[in-house]
Design an enzyme around this catalytic site. Structure first.
Site, PDB file in Angstrom:
ATOM      1  N   CYS A   1       0.848  -1.203   0.000  1.00 12.59           N
ATOM      2  CA  CYS A   1       0.000   0.000   0.000  1.00 12.59           C
ATOM      3  C   CYS A   1       0.881   1.251   0.000  1.00 12.59           C
ATOM      4  CB  CYS A   1      -0.950   0.006   1.199  1.00 12.59           C
ATOM      5  SG  CYS A   1      -2.401  -1.043   0.960  1.00 12.59           S
TER       6      CYS A   1
ATOM      7  N   ASP B   1      10.512  -6.534  -8.904  1.00 10.44           N
ATOM      8  CA  ASP B   1      10.820  -7.156  -7.610  1.00 10.44           C
ATOM      9  C   ASP B   1      12.236  -6.753  -7.192  1.00 10.44           C
ATOM     10  OD1 ASP B   1       9.585  -9.875  -5.986  1.00 10.44           O
ATOM     11  OD2 ASP B   1      11.675  -9.293  -5.620  1.00 10.44           O
TER      12      ASP B   1
ATOM     13  N   GLY C   1       4.950 -19.457   1.047  1.00 11.26           N
ATOM     14  CA  GLY C   1       6.024 -18.467   0.980  1.00 11.26           C
ATOM     15  C   GLY C   1       5.560 -17.035   0.840  1.00 11.26           C
TER      16      GLY C   1
ATOM     17  N   HIS D   1      -0.477 -10.264  -4.491  1.00  5.01           N
ATOM     18  CA  HIS D   1       0.410  -9.900  -5.601  1.00  5.01           C
ATOM     19  C   HIS D   1       0.690 -11.126  -6.458  1.00  5.01           C
ATOM     20  CE1 HIS D   1       2.855 -11.011  -2.104  1.00  5.01           C
ATOM     21  NE2 HIS D   1       3.736 -11.512  -2.958  1.00  5.01           N
TER      22      HIS D   1
ATOM     23  N   HIS E   1       3.520 -12.619  -9.166  1.00  4.15           N
ATOM     24  CA  HIS E   1       4.869 -12.517  -9.721  1.00  4.15           C
ATOM     25  C   HIS E   1       4.802 -12.842 -11.213  1.00  4.15           C
ATOM     26  CE1 HIS E   1       6.984 -12.911  -5.697  1.00  4.15           C
ATOM     27  NE2 HIS E   1       5.812 -13.416  -5.385  1.00  4.15           N
TER      28      HIS E   1
HETATM   29  P1  AMP Z   1       5.997 -13.214  -1.696  1.00  7.81           P
HETATM   30  O1  AMP Z   1       7.168 -13.902  -1.066  1.00  7.81           O
HETATM   31  O2  AMP Z   1       5.250 -14.035  -2.696  1.00  7.81           O
HETATM   32  O3  AMP Z   1       5.105 -12.600  -0.640  1.00  7.81           O
HETATM   33  O4  AMP Z   1       6.602 -12.041  -2.556  1.00  7.81           O
HETATM   34  C1  AMP Z   1       7.002 -10.825  -2.018  1.00  7.81           C
HETATM   35  C2  AMP Z   1       8.016 -10.249  -2.949  1.00  7.81           C
HETATM   36  O5  AMP Z   1       8.142  -8.867  -2.654  1.00  7.81           O
HETATM   37  C3  AMP Z   1       9.408 -10.863  -2.834  1.00  7.81           C
HETATM   38  O6  AMP Z   1       9.773 -11.459  -4.085  1.00  7.81           O
HETATM   39  C4  AMP Z   1      10.296  -9.674  -2.463  1.00  7.81           C
HETATM   40  O7  AMP Z   1      11.556  -9.720  -3.104  1.00  7.81           O
HETATM   41  C5  AMP Z   1       9.468  -8.489  -2.938  1.00  7.81           C
HETATM   42  N1  AMP Z   1       9.717  -7.231  -2.255  1.00  7.81           N
HETATM   43  C6  AMP Z   1       9.790  -7.025  -0.920  1.00  7.81           C
HETATM   44  N2  AMP Z   1       9.996  -5.712  -0.664  1.00  7.81           N
HETATM   45  C7  AMP Z   1      10.034  -5.077  -1.874  1.00  7.81           C
HETATM   46  C8  AMP Z   1      10.232  -3.734  -2.288  1.00  7.81           C
HETATM   47  N3  AMP Z   1      10.405  -2.733  -1.405  1.00  7.81           N
HETATM   48  N4  AMP Z   1      10.228  -3.461  -3.613  1.00  7.81           N
HETATM   49  C9  AMP Z   1      10.051  -4.451  -4.520  1.00  7.81           C
HETATM   50  N5  AMP Z   1       9.857  -5.747  -4.193  1.00  7.81           N
HETATM   51  C10 AMP Z   1       9.862  -6.066  -2.889  1.00  7.81           C
HETATM   52 ZN    ZN Z   2      -1.861  -3.258   1.204  1.00  9.50          ZN
END
Ligand code: AMP
Ligand code: ZN
Length: 114
Positions: free
Chosen positions: A6, A29, A90, A97, A99
């Site tokens: 957010c 990412d 994970g 979100h 990927h």
């Molecule tokens: P998940 O593990 O499926 O919840 O994915 C979360 C993703 O968010 C991971 O691949 C992280 O590398 C990515 N992530 C965390 N913080 C940031 C950020 N500030 N900017 C971009 N990606 C991020």
């Molecule tokens: Zn949010």
């Protein structure tokens, strides 16, 4: 609300934007696991796939539309879309979100999921 994504959507935390419209925000990412690794998030806060309903599923449809658009714009012929829902899968950020992974040959099965 103390939600990382957010804050990214609101511009309070910087991100490398790749796409934005009324419903969807997409950015690179920060720890890519493929040459192309973007995150597509609904602007509306939805914690996870478990909370997708008839009322908010339009955001999810918009995400898949935007993924197709970005892939076409960037000439990405083949890609994988992943959603992690919950701890064992994970999910580390509790804002829905997806990927988008591309740019390398990807395996399938337990080993390829890390
Ligand atoms: P998940 O593990 O499926 O919840 O994915 C979360 C993703 O968010 C991971 O691949 C992280 O590398 C990515 N992530 C965390 N913080 C940031 C950020 N500030 N900017 C971009 N990606 C991020
Ligand atoms: Zn949010």
């Amino acid at each position: 609300m103390d939600c990382l994504f957010c804050k990214i959507i609101a511009g309070e935390i910087p991100s490398a934007k790749v796409y934005e419209d009324e419903f969807v925000y997409a950015f690179k990412d920060i720890q890519p696991i493929a040459p192309v690794h973007y995150l597509f998030v609904p602007k509306e806060h939805i914690c996870c796939a478990k909370k997708i309903t008839a009322e908010n599923s339009g955001s999810v449809a918009k995400i898949f539309e935007s993924i197709a658009k970005v892939a076409a714009d960037e000439n990405i012929e083949s890609y994988r879309v992943i959603n992690n829902c919950g701890e064992d899968a994970g999910q580390s950020v509790m804002h829905l979100h997806f990927h988008l992974l591309a740019g390398k040959k990807m395996g399938w099965g337990e080993q390829s999921l890390g």
